[in-house]
Design an enzyme around this catalytic site. Structure first.
Site, PDB file in Angstrom:
ATOM      1  N   CYS A   1       0.830  -1.213   0.000  1.00 16.47           N
ATOM      2  CA  CYS A   1       0.000   0.000   0.000  1.00 16.47           C
ATOM      3  C   CYS A   1       0.859   1.255   0.000  1.00 16.47           C
ATOM      4  O   CYS A   1       1.396   1.658   1.037  1.00 16.47           O
ATOM      5  CB  CYS A   1      -0.936  -0.014   1.205  1.00 16.47           C
TER       6      CYS A   1
ATOM      7  N   CYS B   1      -0.371   4.117   2.188  1.00 16.64           N
ATOM      8  CA  CYS B   1      -0.104   3.920   3.619  1.00 16.64           C
ATOM      9  C   CYS B   1       1.374   4.139   3.934  1.00 16.64           C
ATOM     10  O   CYS B   1       1.717   4.754   4.933  1.00 16.64           O
ATOM     11  CB  CYS B   1      -0.459   2.498   4.064  1.00 16.64           C
ATOM     12  N   ASP B   2       2.269   3.601   3.110  1.00 13.80           N
ATOM     13  CA  ASP B   2       3.681   3.504   3.503  1.00 13.80           C
ATOM     14  C   ASP B   2       4.638   4.349   2.666  1.00 13.80           C
ATOM     15  O   ASP B   2       5.825   4.418   2.996  1.00 13.80           O
ATOM     16  CB  ASP B   2       4.125   2.027   3.439  1.00 13.80           C
TER      17      ASP B   2
END
Ligand code: NDP
Length: 313
Positions: free
Chosen positions: A137, A140-141
């Protein structure tokens, strides 16, 4: 011995969508029953730092966030069952759902929040460095790879979007695809090819994720091989984003409600209503575009409000 449990709302799934649906349904006095399945917490259980779920000044841990959601849902009156639903019958009301524990649930409404699973390459080294440089992701990261070199694996819309998104943070992005053309939409491809921070490696598979354990576990690169020529090579990167698709957890609903060709549950526009009145779906099992904890939570809230308003309760 078979036990029958009756409920106004059965929530299937224990991720952000399911817990949020439970919180709203419980606070609407619907006394929901939530079947948490085999992996309560969903995809956030395999995430470390979470910085994009609003409400926290400092990064939080995915498993901790899910534990808090669980406690919150329970605190407001949700009955939790650690049961895995194996069969459903939506042909008449109350709906009948069969659990692994031999409990049969009779539900006036059902909220499906079974989520999706990211597909992985299936390499041992990929698993070893998951959360230490390997992610599924970028939203997200990606932030953790500021001014670093990253690779994205895949050739669909997700891979292309993730590669473009990652150029906001990374110094360079390499997109590695197993064929010589992408399946992503043309417009997305044009944006990708125009981006000076992105380069392509075609016809190539990842053999191994390379890393070090000292002084701390970190990814250092990828061992690759060209599927046309067989030539082997290595690419130095600090992170790799696997974007080879997701599998919605909708197998047991096949033939009972309408799914799209990829298995995602179809819902009505601006609604979580499925093709069966009284059955709602929220989160990644019906959303292949956003796939965020916060959007799943929002859809869980919508599903509970729609279940509460459903005539026939
Ligand atoms: P897709 O299934 O579209 O693409 C997966 C990609 O991964 C393909 O290029 C495939 O290669 C490759 N792949 C699959 N398995 C492997 C493997 N084992 N090793 C290496 N590569 C592999 O998945 P997406 O997640 O990209 O998209 C899913 C759906 O969601 C699509 O319908 C997409 O259009 C949609 N979507 C829409 C978005 C939007 O509208 N903004 C954003 C993101 C997704 P190959 O091409 O060779 O099969």
């Amino acid at each position: 011995m078979t036990t029958i449990k009756k409920t106004k709302v059965l929530i299937i799934g224990g991720g952000p969508a399911g817990y949020t649906a439970a919180i709203y349904a419980a606070r609407a006095n619907l006394k929901p029953l939530q079947a948490l399945g085999l992996q309560p917490g969903g995809q956030l259980m395999i995430t470390t730092d979470v910085e994009n779920f609003p409400g926290f000044g400092q990064p939080i841990q995915g498993p901790w966030l899910m534990e808090q959601m669980h406690q919150q849902a329970e605190h407001v009156g949700t009955e939790m069952v650690y049961d895995f639903i194996t069969q459903v019958d939506f042909s008449q009301r109350p709906f009948v759902c069969q659990g692994d524990s031999e409990t049969v649930y009779h539900a006036d409404t059902v909220i499906i929040a079974t989520g999706a699973q990211a597909r992985w390459l299936g390499l041992e080294s990929e698993e070893k460095y998951r959360g230490f440089g390997v992610s599924a992701c970028a939203t997200c990261d990606g932030f953790f790879f500021k001014d670093k070199r990253v690779a994205v694996i895949g050739g669909g819309n997700s891979a292309v979007e993730e590669a473009i998104f990652l150029t906001n943070h990374a110094s360079h992005v390499t997109l590695i695809h197993r064929r010589d053309q992408l399946r992503a939409e043309k417009i997305a491809q044009d944006r990708l090819f125009r981006n000076p921070k992105i380069s392509m490696i075609w016809d190539t598979a990842v053999d191994e994720v390379l890393g070090k354990d000292i002084p701390h576990k970190a990814l250092t690169g990828l061992a690759l091989h060209n599927l046309q020529t067989g030539a082997k090579s290595q690419l130095e990167v600090d992170g790799v984003f696997v974007a080879i698709g997701h599998t919605p957890m909708s197998e047991i609903f096949k033939g009972h409600i309408d799914l799209d060709t990829e298995g995602y549950i179809l819902t009505k526009p601006n609604s979580t209503a499925t093709s069966i009145p009284g059955v709602f779906a929220a989160g990644d099992v019906q959303d292949k575009v956003f796939r965020q904890a916060v959007t799943a939570a929002g859809q869980g809230c919508m599903a509970a409000i729609e279940a509460e308003k459903f005539r026939g309760l």
